[in-house]
Design a protein around this motif. Structure first.
Motif, PDB file in Angstrom:
ATOM      1  N   GLN A  71       0.412   1.705   0.981  1.00 23.98           N
ATOM      2  CA  GLN A  71       0.156   1.831  -0.659  1.00 23.98           C
ATOM      3  C   GLN A  71      -0.379   3.345  -0.760  1.00 23.98           C
ATOM      4  O   GLN A  71       0.062   3.795  -1.949  1.00 23.98           O
ATOM      5  CB  GLN A  71      -1.006   0.666  -0.885  1.00 23.98           C
ATOM      6  N   GLN A  75      -1.414  -2.350   5.278  1.00 20.65           N
ATOM      7  CA  GLN A  75      -1.109  -2.159   3.656  1.00 20.65           C
ATOM      8  C   GLN A  75      -1.557  -1.171   2.996  1.00 20.65           C
ATOM      9  O   GLN A  75      -1.039  -0.551   2.072  1.00 20.65           O
ATOM     10  CB  GLN A  75      -1.671  -3.416   3.220  1.00 20.65           C
ATOM     11  N   ASP A  90       8.164  -3.385  -0.989  1.00 26.21           N
ATOM     12  CA  ASP A  90       7.086  -4.318  -0.537  1.00 26.21           C
ATOM     13  C   ASP A  90       6.799  -4.036   0.898  1.00 26.21           C
ATOM     14  O   ASP A  90       7.557  -4.062   1.818  1.00 26.21           O
ATOM     15  CB  ASP A  90       7.478  -5.770  -0.684  1.00 26.21           C
ATOM     16  N   PRO A  91       5.525  -3.517   1.042  1.00 24.53           N
ATOM     17  CA  PRO A  91       5.318  -3.316   2.770  1.00 24.53           C
ATOM     18  C   PRO A  91       5.638  -4.474   3.573  1.00 24.53           C
ATOM     19  O   PRO A  91       6.093  -4.357   4.936  1.00 24.53           O
ATOM     20  CB  PRO A  91       3.823  -2.803   2.740  1.00 24.53           C
ATOM     21  N   ALA A  92       5.388  -5.783   3.087  1.00 22.29           N
ATOM     22  CA  ALA A  92       5.475  -6.837   3.898  1.00 22.29           C
ATOM     23  C   ALA A  92       6.983  -7.378   4.309  1.00 22.29           C
ATOM     24  O   ALA A  92       7.185  -7.807   5.114  1.00 22.29           O
ATOM     25  CB  ALA A  92       5.091  -8.172   3.041  1.00 22.29           C
ATOM     26  N   GLY A 117      -5.133  -6.512   7.501  1.00 19.87           N
ATOM     27  CA  GLY A 117      -6.029  -5.853   6.571  1.00 19.87           C
ATOM     28  C   GLY A 117      -7.517  -6.191   6.656  1.00 19.87           C
ATOM     29  O   GLY A 117      -8.279  -5.988   5.773  1.00 19.87           O
TER      30      GLY A 117
END
Length: 567
Positions: A381, A377, A396-398, A368
């Motif tokens: 989002q 991210q 959750d993108p993680a 990021g």
């Protein structure tokens, strides 16, 4: 799976003997088509095939208008997850006919398994690259291939059911995705009340949804051309693929009263529609300098966990191939051209529409910290945001990202001389012109201390508003924001009663100065919060009470952010 810049022949259907045979076998054809629709609705990868599927969607044998499809009201459903099992020392990787995947071809020396490839020489396995335009998300999830490709926005749509690992970014699309509109439409805000042809659940839909969201224009999905959006909404009508969406708009342009005001797709079809419109249509915006369409390498999760060294090898090979194409294009273009069956001239032209990412750009993208393009991210989002109620429980993108291979390559000291090098693509060579139309504008009501130009530091919303402005500059290298300060004119009548037009003029000048000071305060706070921003990319002007947004005084106390991008 993705865009095919040179699709198979898309000629109109005619009353040939083959057509009569198809008619005679109508029942079989309908069954086959129904089965195809079921597979389509079960999920798909990036852009669907633009060839045979395109001609099948014609509404009549005479080349009439394409029929819209029934829009999906829910998200695609994938086949159950299963681990990919390598076949000996050869693994299967699906790509599609798109220049962004040139690095994989360069590292492999072509499409076929190659004992002399980078993968074989350095990691002991070979790669079979398959050009596939089918909808392949289920194929990867179900373990029929080891790896595939898609864009970051798609991961938000597929969510938790998608059992994949994202170990690397491949690159950014730069100019392939485009929005074509009626010639009289000057910016995204003017799409209110209009209808565009599009295709569902791919980066072209994300592209227009992103732009509309930033302009504050709600999206209304329409079932057909008889539906109309509200005055403040943008209507989308979906077609089988983006090329057919462009066909539909081109057909409507020939009508006396077109029911479409544009289309969202990718080149070269978008360029063709604008060129053939006799001045009635134009390309409103492309993603040449709007870097939010990011291609990713995806690994089947079970395969990646069972074979971490091979997973690293795929990442290393991708980065090495990207390096070869970036640094030594003349040597790689023949290999890429043969793989895609393109001419070398076409290959060069298509490579100009992509940015192939290197190691530091990859790390910055996932961390990021990239200052010249969208981050993983941020794009993820944004996708969750713009699809609204369709994504009710976002993942959750993680959960997708695993940068272990990237970090290992960095620790080995590989590619130490590479730097982040994402620059704007300029047509005329000069800076952005603020004399023309902004791509879009957005009214933001910052909170100030009463009757002053001092930002209210106790208002938490102000920080978020500053980040909104920063994001405009971040995702579009070379772009400029113009901060236009406004105040309300609620007391204009009172001033006129007290001192006539002379007092009104005097207070108007004071209002203009206050509005400029407020725009300056926003600029100063923006640079304090984000010191890496180039101050020369932030312009400002005070407009006082001269441009009211309406009769509501609260709405008129605002800073209008106009976003000017390079095209």
């Amino acid at each position: 799976m993705t865009r095919n810049p040179f699709p198979p022949s898309r000629g109109r259907q005619a009353g040939s003997a083959g057509g009569k045979l198809i008619t005679a076998l109508l029942v079989i054809a309908l069954l086959a088509f129904g089965g195809w629709l079921v597979l389509r609705d079960m999920g798909g990868d990036r852009k669907a095939a633009d060839g045979a599927a395109s001609t099948s969607a014609r509404s009549s044998a005479g080349g009439g208008a394409p029929d819209p499809i029934e829009p999906l009201t829910g998200l695609p459903t994938l086949d159950a997850a299963a681990a990919y099992q390598p076949k000996g020392e050869v693994i299967d990787v699906d790509i599609s006919e798109y220049a962004g995947y040139a690095g994989l071809i360069a590292a492999n020396g072509g499409l076929e398994p190659n004992p002399d490839s980078f993968f074989a020489r350095n990691y002991g396995f070979q790669v079979r690259l398959t050009l596939s335009e089918e909808e392949g998300w289920s194929k990867l999830n179900n373990g029929r291939v080891a790896a595939s490709v898609t864009t970051a926005d798609t991961l938000a749509v597929l969510g938790r059911q998608f059992e994949v690992t994202v170990p690397a970014q491949i690159g950014f699309s730069r100019g392939a995705d485009q929005v074509v509109v009626d010639a009289g439409i000057a910016n995204v805000n003017q799409l209110k009340g209009k209808v565009l042809a599009a295709s569902q659940f791919n980066e072209s839909e994300f592209f227009i949804r992103y732009l509309a969201s930033e302009a504050g224009v709600p999206i209304k999905v329409l079932r057909d051309l008889d539906g109309r959006p509200a005055a403040g909404e943008l209507g989308l009508v979906f077609y089988e693929d983006a090329f057919i969406a462009c066909d539909a708009y081109e057909h409507e342009l020939s009508r006396r009263s077109p029911r479409l005001n544009g289309c969202v797709g990718w080149s070269p079809r978008t360029d063709e529609v604008a060129a053939a419109s006799d001045g009635r249509a134009k390309v409103l915006v492309s993603n040449r300098n709007l870097l939010i369409v990011a291609d990713l390498l995806l690994l089947n999760k079970g395969f990646a966990q069972a074979h971490p060294e091979w997973a690293k090898g795929l990442v290393h090979g991708l980065l090495e191939g990207n390096r070869l194409v970036r640094d030594e294009p003349a040597a790689q273009i023949p290999v890429i051209a043969r793989a895609f069956k393109w001419s070398e001239a076409d290959t060069r032209a298509e490579l100009a529409k992509v940015h192939l990412s290197n190691l530091p750009e990859n790390l910055a993208f996932f961390e990021g910290t990239i200052d010249s393009a969208g981050s993983f991210q941020g794009i993820f989002q944004s996708s969750v945001l713009v699809y609204g109620n369709l994504i009710r429980n976002p993942a959750d993108p993680a959960r997708f990202v695993d940068t272990a291979a990237l970090q290992a390559l960095k620790q080995q000291g590989l590619y130490a001389g590479q730097t982040i090098a994402i620059a704007p693509i300029r047509s005329g060579g000069g800076p952005v012109s603020l004399e023309g139309d902004a791509l879009l504008s957005k009214d933001i009501r910052f909170f100030f201390q009463s009757n002053s130009a001092i930002l209210d530091k106790s208002a938490p919303a102000n920080a978020g508003y500053l980040d909104t402005i920063k994001n405009f500059l971040q995702v579009s290298p070379g772009s400029v924001v113009l901060l236009r300060g406004h105040v309300d004119d609620a007391r204009r009548g009172e001033f006129e009663r007290q001192g006539g037009q002379e007092l009104v003029r005097s207070m108007s000048l004071k209002a203009m100065e206050l509005s400029r000071q407020r725009a300056q305060a926003v600029r100063d706070a923006l640079l304090e919060r984000h010191p890496k921003l180039d101050a020369e990319r932030i312009e400002l002007v005070g407009r006082g009470w001269e441009e009211p947004a309406g009769s509501d005084s609260d709405l008129n106390r605002r800073v209008e952010v106009q976003w000017f991008t390079l095209e």
